[in-house]
Structure formats: structure tokens, C-alpha cells
Design a protein around this motif. Structure first.
Motif, PDB file in Angstrom:
ATOM      1  N   VAL A 173      -5.484 -10.407 -22.091  1.00 35.51           N
ATOM      2  CA  VAL A 173      -5.344 -10.926 -23.449  1.00 35.51           C
ATOM      3  C   VAL A 173      -5.729 -12.398 -23.423  1.00 35.51           C
ATOM      4  CG1 VAL A 173      -3.743 -11.400 -25.335  1.00 35.51           C
ATOM      5  CG2 VAL A 173      -3.546  -9.281 -24.048  1.00 35.51           C
ATOM      6  N   HIS A 174      -6.585 -12.787 -24.359  1.00 27.74           N
ATOM      7  CA  HIS A 174      -7.072 -14.171 -24.440  1.00 27.74           C
ATOM      8  C   HIS A 174      -7.020 -14.601 -25.894  1.00 27.74           C
ATOM      9  CE1 HIS A 174      -9.843 -17.569 -24.434  1.00 27.74           C
ATOM     10  NE2 HIS A 174      -9.777 -17.589 -23.112  1.00 27.74           N
ATOM     11  N   VAL A 217       4.081   1.164 -21.939  1.00 27.50           N
ATOM     12  CA  VAL A 217       2.702   1.214 -21.450  1.00 27.50           C
ATOM     13  C   VAL A 217       2.665   1.331 -19.933  1.00 27.50           C
ATOM     14  CG1 VAL A 217       0.562  -0.108 -21.226  1.00 27.50           C
ATOM     15  CG2 VAL A 217       1.722   0.013 -23.442  1.00 27.50           C
ATOM     16  N   PHE A 218       3.538   0.568 -19.244  1.00 23.00           N
ATOM     17  CA  PHE A 218       3.502   0.584 -17.782  1.00 23.00           C
ATOM     18  C   PHE A 218       4.236   1.786 -17.192  1.00 23.00           C
ATOM     19  CE2 PHE A 218       3.151  -4.149 -18.575  1.00 23.00           C
ATOM     20  CZ  PHE A 218       1.775  -4.154 -18.403  1.00 23.00           C
ATOM     21  N   VAL A 219       4.987   2.497 -18.013  1.00 24.19           N
ATOM     22  CA  VAL A 219       5.550   3.767 -17.586  1.00 24.19           C
ATOM     23  C   VAL A 219       4.457   4.836 -17.631  1.00 24.19           C
ATOM     24  CG1 VAL A 219       7.260   5.547 -18.068  1.00 24.19           C
ATOM     25  CG2 VAL A 219       7.856   3.134 -18.381  1.00 24.19           C
ATOM     26  N   GLU A 220       3.678   4.815 -18.698  1.00 30.50           N
ATOM     27  CA  GLU A 220       2.579   5.775 -18.851  1.00 30.50           C
ATOM     28  C   GLU A 220       1.434   5.483 -17.890  1.00 30.50           C
ATOM     29  OE1 GLU A 220       0.679   9.107 -20.627  1.00 30.50           O
ATOM     30  OE2 GLU A 220       2.734   8.365 -20.776  1.00 30.50           O
ATOM     31  N   TYR A 221       1.169   4.210 -17.643  1.00 29.52           N
ATOM     32  CA  TYR A 221       0.056   3.797 -16.767  1.00 29.52           C
ATOM     33  C   TYR A 221       0.604   2.839 -15.717  1.00 29.52           C
ATOM     34  CZ  TYR A 221      -2.351   5.583 -20.878  1.00 29.52           C
ATOM     35  OH  TYR A 221      -2.755   6.373 -21.930  1.00 29.52           O
ATOM     36  N   PRO A 222       1.300   3.346 -14.713  1.00 29.57           N
ATOM     37  CA  PRO A 222       2.002   2.473 -13.758  1.00 29.57           C
ATOM     38  C   PRO A 222       1.088   1.602 -12.914  1.00 29.57           C
ATOM     39  CG  PRO A 222       2.065   4.780 -13.048  1.00 29.57           C
ATOM     40  CD  PRO A 222       1.535   4.777 -14.437  1.00 29.57           C
ATOM     41  N   ASP A 223      -0.176   1.954 -12.805  1.00 25.86           N
ATOM     42  CA  ASP A 223      -1.107   1.159 -11.995  1.00 25.86           C
ATOM     43  C   ASP A 223      -1.959   0.206 -12.836  1.00 25.86           C
ATOM     44  OD1 ASP A 223      -0.284   2.435  -9.628  1.00 25.86           O
ATOM     45  OD2 ASP A 223      -1.657   4.106  -9.997  1.00 25.86           O
ATOM     46  N   LEU A 224      -1.709   0.168 -14.135  1.00 20.90           N
ATOM     47  CA  LEU A 224      -2.512  -0.690 -15.010  1.00 20.90           C
ATOM     48  C   LEU A 224      -2.133  -2.151 -14.779  1.00 20.90           C
ATOM     49  CD1 LEU A 224      -4.614  -0.729 -17.307  1.00 20.90           C
ATOM     50  CD2 LEU A 224      -2.702  -0.653 -18.927  1.00 20.90           C
ATOM     51  N   ARG A 225      -3.139  -2.978 -14.511  1.00 20.22           N
ATOM     52  CA  ARG A 225      -2.915  -4.401 -14.251  1.00 20.22           C
ATOM     53  C   ARG A 225      -3.286  -5.178 -15.508  1.00 20.22           C
ATOM     54  NH1 ARG A 225      -5.982  -2.162 -10.382  1.00 20.22           N
ATOM     55  NH2 ARG A 225      -7.814  -3.426 -10.866  1.00 20.22           N
ATOM     56  N   TRP A 226      -2.471  -6.184 -15.836  1.00 20.65           N
ATOM     57  CA  TRP A 226      -2.588  -6.871 -17.118  1.00 20.65           C
ATOM     58  C   TRP A 226      -2.492  -8.374 -16.899  1.00 20.65           C
ATOM     59  CZ3 TRP A 226      -2.119  -3.507 -21.607  1.00 20.65           C
ATOM     60  CH2 TRP A 226      -2.345  -4.169 -22.822  1.00 20.65           C
ATOM     61  N   ALA A 227      -3.318  -9.147 -17.608  1.00 18.44           N
ATOM     62  CA  ALA A 227      -3.286 -10.607 -17.494  1.00 18.44           C
ATOM     63  C   ALA A 227      -3.184 -11.243 -18.875  1.00 18.44           C
ATOM     64  CB  ALA A 227      -4.539 -11.117 -16.786  1.00 18.44           C
ATOM     65  N   PHE A 228      -2.466 -12.344 -18.937  1.00 23.62           N
ATOM     66  CA  PHE A 228      -2.403 -13.165 -20.139  1.00 23.62           C
ATOM     67  C   PHE A 228      -3.040 -14.516 -19.802  1.00 23.62           C
ATOM     68  CE2 PHE A 228       0.707  -9.983 -21.131  1.00 23.62           C
ATOM     69  CZ  PHE A 228       0.594  -9.831 -22.497  1.00 23.62           C
ATOM     70  N   ILE A 229      -4.119 -14.830 -20.511  1.00 23.71           N
ATOM     71  CA  ILE A 229      -4.950 -15.983 -20.181  1.00 23.71           C
ATOM     72  C   ILE A 229      -4.889 -17.022 -21.296  1.00 23.71           C
ATOM     73  CG2 ILE A 229      -7.327 -16.733 -19.708  1.00 23.71           C
ATOM     74  CD1 ILE A 229      -7.834 -13.948 -18.544  1.00 23.71           C
ATOM     75  N   GLU A 230      -4.754 -18.278 -20.900  1.00 20.21           N
ATOM     76  CA  GLU A 230      -4.804 -19.430 -21.801  1.00 20.21           C
ATOM     77  C   GLU A 230      -3.627 -19.469 -22.788  1.00 20.21           C
ATOM     78  OE1 GLU A 230      -8.025 -21.652 -24.668  1.00 20.21           O
ATOM     79  OE2 GLU A 230      -8.832 -20.354 -23.101  1.00 20.21           O
TER      80      GLU A 230
END
Length: 369
Positions: A196-197, A241-254
Motif C-alpha cells: 500500500v502506497h 485476510v491473513f487467515v485465508e492467505y497465511p503466506d501473503l506478504r504485505w508492506a505499507f510504504i511511505e
């Protein structure tokens, strides 16, 4: 084939360590024609039409010393970008995040937003990434059209330098809602992170950029970007979201990171008393964040003392979740040489490259991509 899991082993110089990964570098097109050539015929005459930023910085958005002598904006010459930013700062990888005003989530026409995203992605993989092995790519999508956006992720996500899908900070409804999940399924399938940016907050059809409504000036808008991220992160975690997709990596930028400890504490506290509202969470919300979410360093927090900053880093588990970002070439960017405050060696390695390697599943040598 999706990007495969890689193991960082040894660098070309034999040290076994990278030097720096930059999570936020804004390349841009010099002319709209660069994107318009990839639009379908029905939209080519329209060109690029997107809501513009409502809040203007009186000093502009670029560092003046980065402007070209001919008035060209920095980031348009990618070979110069590789030389002046990557070479001079010993950057092993840099994530290209594109133009900050490309507000696809704020467009009312979903089909047009999808085609703009496709055109950008074609420009990215055809004209940007081939310039340098160290360039990493962020795909653009149109959040109002999640199914079509999932198709875009699968269409372009197998490019070896593409490592992330970019979502704008502003949207009509929070990103935890199941309507967005087709994009997350596609990203997980292609082994891509989601980021997310700041884009679209308060623009076009997006909601107001603060819980109090529309601010008056740029200083308010810029200060409160972290508050917008809190709303998105609360939704992502509590909606499962992370229960449904436990390997999903997420970043918050700026969006800064000083707010992260408070946010995790408050969310955990409320979860203890309100578990019935998120029964799918089988561990405290902060644990999902520590396992699945990263935060970019820019803009660096500047408390009154170095000790206070060290406390923030400890409380947010920066050794696990903080990644370096320069935000090149924006006015408040953080120089890779002096942008980070002094840290213990192990923490500095984590922030400068180790956490980013995990977030984007990067090999030690860019040529291995």
C-alpha cells in the motif's frame, strides 16, 4: 510459472551479504505517450485522465537538485537513475513504485482504470525493468475491478523482476473486504507481495483522507497518512485476510512507522474483549502483523532523542518488520547514506536488506533473477 522461492546464498564479491535494498523509488514517464501507446484504441484519444492531488506542497514534490538542466523531472531517465541513485549508493535492489499521482482507485470508470493499469504494467516490463537487473517492479491494479485486476496480476506477475502488487492508500471501502480477495489470491499464487502506497486519498471517488473529513492543507494531509494506513491494516487483519492467505506478504510504504506499536497494542486489547467479532483469528492480531506485514522507513520518525527512536524500533519489532525506503526523488526523501539513524549492526542489516529479502523473496545476486 510464478516466482519461485529463492535462497540468498553468496554475493558476487563473496561477502555473503547484500548492502542495501530500497523499497520506494519513483520512476516516471517523460511523456504520457509512453503509457498511451499501450492503451487500447478506444481510450487512446482520451490519454491519461486521473484525479490529481488535492493538496499541494508549496515547495513542489521533487528535490530541486535532482531536476534536469532542461527542466526534466527526475526518474524519467532510467539509465541516469541507475547511475546516480543505485551506483552512488551501492543499492543492490530497488523497488520501482511509479508516479504517485496515478490514482486508479479514484476513477469512476472501472474498465478505463483496468486498461490504464495494464498499459502501465506493459510499460514497466517492456521499457523499465530491462534497463537494469537491480530494478524490481510493482504492478498496478484497479481495486474497483478485483477480478480483472487478478487477471492482470497473473498476466504480468511471472516476470522475474516483478515482486509486488501496488494498492493505493485510498479506496472506496477498506481492503479487508472479501470483494478484494481475488487480487490477494492471485498475488499469493504468483508469490508476490502486496504493498500500500499513498495514492488516491481524498481524490475522485475515494473517501476523505482523514476520519475527520477533508483537511485544509498539505501539511495536514501528509501528517495523517499513517492514520489512513491504520484503517486499512485494521480491516485486513480483522477481516481475516491473513487467515485465508497465511503466506501473503504485505508492506505499507511511505506512511511512517511510529504509530505501529500503539496500533498493535490497541488492536490486541480490543481483540481480547471482542473475539466474537473476529472468531477466525486464533492468535492476537499483532502476531499476524509480525508474521505478514512490513513497514517502510520513509519518512523517518524524528523524536526528541535517539533513545526515544530506539524505543520505537524495539516496540515495533523493527528487526522483523522495518525496511529501508528512500522515496527518491521526493522532497522529503531519506538519503541512503545518512537517512537511517545509528543502529546496532544486526538491526541495521535487517533494515537495510534482510527484511526486504524476505518480503520480496530475493536472491543475493540480482543476476539470479
Amino acid at each position: 510459472m510464478p516466482n519461485s522461492t529463492s535462497t540468498a546464498v553468496d554475493t558476487p564479491d563473496g561477502t555473503g551479504e547484500l548492502t542495501l535494498v530500497d523499497a520506494d523509488i519513483h520512476q516516471r514517464w517523460a511523456s504520457d505517450e509512453e503509457i498511451m501507446q499501450y492503451l487500447p484504441e478506444r481510450y487512446r484519444d482520451d490519454g491519461i485522465v486521473a484525479p490529481t492531488l488535492l493538496y499541494r506542497n508549496p515547495g513542489g514534490f521533487f528535490r530541486q537538485e535532482e531536476m534536469g538542466e532542461d527542466g526534466s523531472k527526475p526518474g524519467t531517465d532510467l539509465e541516469e537513475l541507475a547511475s546516480s541513485h543505485f551506483d552512488e549508493n551501492d543499492i543492490d535492489y530497488g523497488m520501482l513504485t511509479g508516479n504517485s499521482w496515478f490514482n486508479l482507485a479514484a476513477l469512476p470508470n472501472r474498465d478505463y482504470a483496468v486498461e490504464l493499469a495494464r498499459a502501465y504494467n506493459k510499460w514497466l516490463v517492456d521499457d523499465c525493468l530491462p534497463v537494469d537487473d537491480r530494478f524490481l517492479g510493482s504492478l498496478y491494479v484497479a481495486p474497483k475491478a478485483p477480478e480483472q485486476s487478478a487477471e492482470l496480476i497473473r498476466e504480468f506477475g511471472d516476470h522475474p523482476q516483478v515482486r509486488q502488487v501496488m494498492l493505493p492508500g485510498g479506496a472506496e471501502v477498506p481492503y479487508g473486504r472479501p470483494q478484494y480477495w481475488p487480487m490477494y489470491e492471485a498475488a499469493a499464487e504468483m508469490n508476490l507481495a502486496i504493498a500500500v502506497h499513498p495514492f488516491s486519498e481524498g481524490h475522485g471517488t475515494s473517501n476523505a483522507p482523514t476520519g475527520a473529513g477533508h483537511p485544509n492543507s498539505y501539511i495536514e494531509w501528509h501528517t495523517l497518512l499513517g492514520a489512513y494506513y491504520m484503517g486499512q491494516l485494521a480491516s485486513i487483519v480483522t477481516e481475516g485476510v491473513f487467515v485465508e492467505y497465511p503466506d501473503l506478504r504485505w508492506a505499507f510504504i511511505e506512511g511512517g512507522y511510529g504509530w505501529v506499536p500503539h496500533f498493535m497494542w490497541r488492536l490486541d486489547k480490543n481483540w481480547k474483549g471482542l473475539r466474537s467479532q473476529a472468531p477466525w483469528l486464533d492468535q492476537p492480531p499483532s502476531q499476524y502483523i509480525r508474521e505478514n506485514v512490513w513497514f517502510a522507513s520513509q519518512p523517518i520518525e524524528e523524536p526528541e532523542t535517539a533513545e526515544q527512536h530506539n524505543q520505537i524500533l524495539e516496540m515495533m519489532h523493527a528487526d522483523e518488520m522495518l525496511i529501508f525506503a528512500s522515496d527518491y526523488p521526493h522532497w522529503d526523501g531519506d538519503d541512503p547514506t545518512w537517512g537511517l539513524p545509528p543502529m546496532e549492526d544486526s538491526l541495521e542489516r535487517a533494515v537495510r536488506y534482510e527484511n526486504a529479502v524476505e518480503l520480496w523473496d530475493l536472491p543475493a545476486d540480482p543476476t539470479d533473477l
